[in-house]
Scaffold this active site. Sequence first.
Site, PDB file in Angstrom:
ATOM      1  N   LYS A  13       0.818  -1.234   0.000  1.00  0.00           N
ATOM      2  CA  LYS A  13       0.000   0.000   0.000  1.00  0.00           C
ATOM      3  C   LYS A  13       0.844   1.274   0.000  1.00  0.00           C
ATOM      4  CE  LYS A  13      -2.561  -0.130   3.673  1.00  0.00           C
ATOM      5  NZ  LYS A  13      -2.341  -1.334   4.439  1.00  0.00           N
ATOM      6  N   ARG A  88      -9.253   1.982   9.873  1.00  0.00           N
ATOM      7  CA  ARG A  88      -8.850   0.602  10.136  1.00  0.00           C
ATOM      8  C   ARG A  88      -9.921  -0.146  10.910  1.00  0.00           C
ATOM      9  NH1 ARG A  88      -3.147   1.234   9.610  1.00  0.00           N
ATOM     10  NH2 ARG A  88      -1.993  -0.703   9.743  1.00  0.00           N
ATOM     11  N   ARG A 122      12.562  -9.621   7.415  1.00  0.00           N
ATOM     12  CA  ARG A 122      13.150  -8.304   7.143  1.00  0.00           C
ATOM     13  C   ARG A 122      14.203  -7.948   8.190  1.00  0.00           C
ATOM     14  NH1 ARG A 122       8.792  -3.663   5.501  1.00  0.00           N
ATOM     15  NH2 ARG A 122       7.929  -4.720   3.709  1.00  0.00           N
ATOM     16  N   ARG A 155      13.146  -5.395  13.461  1.00  0.00           N
ATOM     17  CA  ARG A 155      12.396  -4.343  14.164  1.00  0.00           C
ATOM     18  C   ARG A 155      11.314  -4.958  15.057  1.00  0.00           C
ATOM     19  NH1 ARG A 155      10.122  -0.090   9.990  1.00  0.00           N
ATOM     20  NH2 ARG A 155       8.236  -0.787  11.011  1.00  0.00           N
ATOM     21  N   ARG A 166      -0.567  -8.508  13.701  1.00  0.00           N
ATOM     22  CA  ARG A 166      -1.066  -7.462  12.790  1.00  0.00           C
ATOM     23  C   ARG A 166      -2.028  -8.042  11.763  1.00  0.00           C
ATOM     24  NH1 ARG A 166       4.234  -4.895  10.624  1.00  0.00           N
ATOM     25  NH2 ARG A 166       2.946  -3.627   9.254  1.00  0.00           N
TER      26      ARG A 166
HETATM   27  P1  AMP Z   1       0.977   0.940   9.094  1.00  0.00           P
HETATM   28  O1  AMP Z   1       2.249   1.617   8.759  1.00  0.00           O
HETATM   29  O2  AMP Z   1      -0.218   1.526   8.386  1.00  0.00           O
HETATM   30  O3  AMP Z   1       1.041  -0.563   8.937  1.00  0.00           O
HETATM   31  O4  AMP Z   1       0.703   1.203  10.646  1.00  0.00           O
HETATM   32  C1  AMP Z   1       1.599   0.778  11.618  1.00  0.00           C
HETATM   33  C2  AMP Z   1       0.909   0.696  12.977  1.00  0.00           C
HETATM   34  O5  AMP Z   1       0.396   1.988  13.349  1.00  0.00           O
HETATM   35  C3  AMP Z   1      -0.281  -0.231  13.047  1.00  0.00           C
HETATM   36  O6  AMP Z   1       0.094  -1.576  13.260  1.00  0.00           O
HETATM   37  C4  AMP Z   1      -1.052   0.363  14.226  1.00  0.00           C
HETATM   38  O7  AMP Z   1      -0.448   0.009  15.459  1.00  0.00           O
HETATM   39  C5  AMP Z   1      -0.842   1.854  14.038  1.00  0.00           C
HETATM   40  N1  AMP Z   1      -1.903   2.479  13.203  1.00  0.00           N
HETATM   41  C6  AMP Z   1      -1.750   3.062  11.975  1.00  0.00           C
HETATM   42  N2  AMP Z   1      -2.917   3.545  11.522  1.00  0.00           N
HETATM   43  C7  AMP Z   1      -3.840   3.271  12.472  1.00  0.00           C
HETATM   44  C8  AMP Z   1      -5.241   3.481  12.588  1.00  0.00           C
HETATM   45  N3  AMP Z   1      -5.954   4.081  11.613  1.00  0.00           N
HETATM   46  N4  AMP Z   1      -5.864   3.067  13.726  1.00  0.00           N
HETATM   47  C9  AMP Z   1      -5.179   2.471  14.724  1.00  0.00           C
HETATM   48  N5  AMP Z   1      -3.866   2.212  14.668  1.00  0.00           N
HETATM   49  C10 AMP Z   1      -3.184   2.601  13.561  1.00  0.00           C
END
Ligand code: AMP
Length: 214
Positions: A13, A88, A122, A155, A166
């Site tokens: 994405k 989300r 990774r 990480r 996740r």
């Molecule tokens: P991403 O880079 O989009 O995969 O986001 C990394 C992490 O940030 C996720 O695993 C969540 O812990 C947090 N996160 C990002 N966007 C949201 C959202 N809209 N609602 C809740 N947590 C979020």
Amino acid sequence: MNIILLGPPGVGKGTYAEILKEKLELPHISTGDILREMAKEETEEGKNIKEIMDKGNLIPDELITEILKKRLKKEDCKNGFILDGYPRTIPQAESLKKIIKMDKVIDYAAKDEIILQRLGGRLTCRSCGAIFHAKNSPPKKNGICDNCGGELYTREDQTDEAIKERLKVYRNQTEPLIEYYQKEELLIEIDANAGLDQVDKIIGESLDAIEGEE
Ligand code: AMP
């Protein structure tokens, strides 16, 4: 044009959003990027955010919605934006609906096996941030960065345990959004199992879908 990108973690994405941002001349808003910046701060809030993210769990809906609201008020969003990582959950989608009308929702679909393969393994350099992959692009020397000789590590949010969490969170909390946006007649589904090997094809299909039915 206000666009949402949906899809499991690791589907690509972020990469698709960066390309679409250039092509459509719209800002790419990644809530994950905003939160990663906040998590670096040595404040109570920063530490809480980091702890939740490291486990692969979600930040509370009210907090992330406040953060997003602030971001959408900035000048660069006045002609539209590309949302990556928000909404989300269904409550986040309901909040967003009250803030602004969305035009298109693209869902990049990929199977769990493919995601686990891509995200697992990774390795990141502690010194320069370079990224390697234990199988697909291994460093020349085990555990050592080819670029700067720094130490390579996994990480916290990329351990097998965090990745599985996740994915579970995605399937339970985020996937219901597909049906939600289908009902709203905004959804476009794109097969992204091929991932970055077929990025041109996936971007072509995205642009056709975005520009096609205006
Ligand atoms: P991403 O880079 O989009 O995969 O986001 C990394 C992490 O940030 C996720 O695993 C969540 O812990 C947090 N996160 C990002 N966007 C949201 C959202 N809209 N609602 C809740 N947590 C979020």
